[in-house]
Design a protein around this motif. Structure first.
Motif, PDB file in Angstrom:
ATOM      1  N   VAL A  64       0.831  -1.210   0.000  1.00 16.53           N
ATOM      2  CA  VAL A  64       0.000   0.000   0.000  1.00 16.53           C
ATOM      3  C   VAL A  64       0.863   1.256   0.000  1.00 16.53           C
ATOM      4  N   TYR A  65       2.095   1.103   0.475  1.00 10.74           N
ATOM      5  CA  TYR A  65       3.016   2.238   0.462  1.00 10.74           C
ATOM      6  C   TYR A  65       4.454   1.742   0.496  1.00 10.74           C
ATOM      7  N   PHE A  66       5.327   2.365  -0.292  1.00 17.01           N
ATOM      8  CA  PHE A  66       6.756   2.128  -0.111  1.00 17.01           C
ATOM      9  C   PHE A  66       7.521   3.406  -0.422  1.00 17.01           C
ATOM     10  N   PRO A  98      -4.677  -1.056  -4.816  1.00 10.63           N
ATOM     11  CA  PRO A  98      -6.056  -0.658  -4.517  1.00 10.63           C
ATOM     12  C   PRO A  98      -6.639   0.038  -5.749  1.00 10.63           C
ATOM     13  N   ASP A 100      -8.334   2.478  -6.356  1.00  9.24           N
ATOM     14  CA  ASP A 100      -8.357   3.943  -6.471  1.00  9.24           C
ATOM     15  C   ASP A 100      -6.940   4.538  -6.366  1.00  9.24           C
ATOM     16  N   ASP A 101      -5.935   3.685  -6.426  1.00 11.86           N
ATOM     17  CA  ASP A 101      -4.574   4.191  -6.210  1.00 11.86           C
ATOM     18  C   ASP A 101      -3.760   4.200  -7.512  1.00 11.86           C
ATOM     19  N   ASP A 103      -1.180   5.972  -8.285  1.00  9.49           N
ATOM     20  CA  ASP A 103       0.276   5.987  -8.108  1.00  9.49           C
ATOM     21  C   ASP A 103       0.836   4.575  -7.956  1.00  9.49           C
ATOM     22  N   GLU A 106       0.689   2.895 -11.301  1.00  6.03           N
ATOM     23  CA  GLU A 106       1.768   3.413 -12.133  1.00  6.03           C
ATOM     24  C   GLU A 106       3.120   2.803 -11.729  1.00  6.03           C
ATOM     25  N   GLU A 109       3.386  -0.413 -13.378  1.00  2.00           N
ATOM     26  CA  GLU A 109       3.680  -0.265 -14.818  1.00  2.00           C
ATOM     27  C   GLU A 109       5.154   0.032 -15.045  1.00  2.00           C
ATOM     28  N   GLU A 110       5.713   0.879 -14.172  1.00  4.14           N
ATOM     29  CA  GLU A 110       7.118   1.242 -14.342  1.00  4.14           C
ATOM     30  C   GLU A 110       8.036   0.040 -14.128  1.00  4.14           C
TER      31      GLU A 110
ATOM     32  N   LYS B  62      -2.365   9.924   0.771  1.00  5.30           N
ATOM     33  CA  LYS B  62      -1.197   9.126   0.376  1.00  5.30           C
ATOM     34  C   LYS B  62      -0.082  10.004  -0.153  1.00  5.30           C
ATOM     35  N   LYS B  63      -0.459  11.024  -0.938  1.00  5.23           N
ATOM     36  CA  LYS B  63       0.565  11.906  -1.504  1.00  5.23           C
ATOM     37  C   LYS B  63       1.261  12.710  -0.402  1.00  5.23           C
ATOM     38  N   PHE B  65       1.616  11.827   2.677  1.00  4.65           N
ATOM     39  CA  PHE B  65       2.455  10.861   3.383  1.00  4.65           C
ATOM     40  C   PHE B  65       3.780  10.639   2.635  1.00  4.65           C
ATOM     41  N   HIS B  66       3.672  10.413   1.326  1.00  3.23           N
ATOM     42  CA  HIS B  66       4.850  10.200   0.494  1.00  3.23           C
ATOM     43  C   HIS B  66       5.838  11.360   0.599  1.00  3.23           C
ATOM     44  N   LYS B 136       9.000  10.246 -15.504  1.00  2.00           N
ATOM     45  CA  LYS B 136       8.941   8.780 -15.465  1.00  2.00           C
ATOM     46  C   LYS B 136      10.225   8.175 -16.002  1.00  2.00           C
ATOM     47  N   TYR B 139      13.054   8.716 -13.554  1.00  2.00           N
ATOM     48  CA  TYR B 139      12.888   7.817 -12.410  1.00  2.00           C
ATOM     49  C   TYR B 139      13.377   6.413 -12.766  1.00  2.00           C
ATOM     50  N   LYS B 140      12.956   5.946 -13.917  1.00  2.00           N
ATOM     51  CA  LYS B 140      13.342   4.589 -14.338  1.00  2.00           C
ATOM     52  C   LYS B 140      14.847   4.487 -14.547  1.00  2.00           C
ATOM     53  N   LYS B 164       4.818  12.619  -7.713  1.00  2.00           N
ATOM     54  CA  LYS B 164       3.618  12.415  -6.902  1.00  2.00           C
ATOM     55  C   LYS B 164       2.762  13.676  -6.811  1.00  2.00           C
TER      56      LYS B 164
END
Lengths: 127, 196
Positions: A64-66, A98, A100-101, A103, A106, A109-110, B62-63, B65-66, B136, B139-140, B164
């Motif tokens: 859910v988060y990293f 999830p 609705d997430d 990010d 994505e 995908e990356e 979430k953003k 938090f990130h 992107k 980042y990759k 983000k």
């Protein structure tokens, strides 16, 4: 093979690596204080497993988060799976996110772009 | 700071002016000091609780938090100390979280060696000139080529914050002396007004 079972906390993920029962799973949150130390046993385990891999390995990521430091170690895990796949083993990575997430979708995908391994995106509803 | 005695009246006046400034900038959290793993956990968990109470959307939560984690870890892993200060294990700096109707603002500040300023500045300018796809690919590229440093960084923090938030990074380097500068970074997370 020994089983790795780590119960998750608010900053470290749940990890189950159980070759006999064919469960390979990392889930929850990942922002360990020392990322390298946390992931080291997991990467070592995968090295050992590669030699005696099951006919099919389905590896589930359900994070859910990293944080960005963890993202690098997650790539290291995927690269090990890629090596196994290139050595002729049947490997599938399932990336759960999830629904609705965007990010997290994505991020999957990356990773799929970076590593050459069968990769499946799986969305799940959050309660 | 030298050991000059602080006038108690000035200190009390400061407490009030500090309070007024915090209100004026709508600051929800402000900190100066060493940034340990425990501090990061405490601040993020406090902020999550507050955002829950404010019924902030999951995506905004979430953003925030990130960006909090990456900004705080930048201080903890990269801040330098002045030669006059007592060195601690983790870096020290300033962290602020503020909020208005449109956005959350995350501001961090720490001391850096002047020798590193140009490198940080070029990276931030490069990031700000990239669109979503450009970020992107950067980042990759970095996740493939970068290595985890001894301090546990992956060199991905700024790129991840830009990705983000979808907003440009604001930054400044304020000169302390010929050896050190104070680096300030500010990022904005637009509040998603969708209810969910």
């Amino acid at each position: 093979m020994e089983i790795i079972k780590i119960i998750g906390t608010d900053d470290t993920p749940n990890v189950i690596l159980d070759a006999d029962n064919e469960i390979f799973e990392i889930s929850g949150r990942s922002l360990p204080e020392d990322v390298a130390a946390f992931y080291e046993p997991i990467l070592d385990w995968l090295d050992d497993y590669a030699d005696e891999a099951k006919p099919k390995t389905v590896f589930d990521f359900k994070l859910v988060y990293f944080n960005t430091a963890s993202s690098k170690l997650i790539l290291d895990i995927l690269l090990k799976l890629e090596e196994m796949y290139e050595a002729g083993k049947d490997v599938l990575v399932r990336w759960h996110f999830p629904d609705d997430d965007e990010d997290m979708e994505e991020a999957g995908e990356e990773y799929a772009d970076i590593v050459e391994v069968p990769f499946e995106q799986v969305s799940y509803p959050l309660d | 700071m030298d050991d000059k005695k602080v006038d108690i009246k000035d200190l009390l006046a400061f407490a009030y002016s500090f309070y007024k400034t915090v209100k004026e900038f709508k600051i929800c959290l402000v900190y100066e000091g060493e940034v340990t793993h425990q501090i990061i956990k405490a601040f993020t968990s406090l902020t999550e609780t507050n955002m829950d109470i404010d019924e902030e959307s999951t995506s905004t939560q979430k953003k925030v938090f990130h960006v909090m984690v990456e900004s705080l870890q930048n201080i903890s892993k990269h801040a330098n100390y002045l030669p006059t200060e007592n060195q601690r294990k983790e870096g020290k700096g300033v962290f602020m979280l503020s909020k208005n109707d449109e956005a959350y603002c995350i501001t961090s500040g720490n001391i850096v060696n002047n020798a590193k300023v140009q490198e940080i500045k070029s990276l931030l300018i490069k990031i700000n000139n990239l669109d979503k796809d450009g970020l992107k690919s950067l980042y990759k590229q970095q996740i493939r080529e970068g290595r985890i440093t001894l301090k546990g960084g992956a060199g991905l923090g700024f790129i991840d914050i830009a990705k983000k938030t979808g907003n440009k990074l604001n930054f400044n380097f304020l000169s302390i002396n010929d050896k050190y500068s104070f680096f300030v970074l500010n990022s904005k997370i637009s509040r998603n007004l969708n209810t969910n």
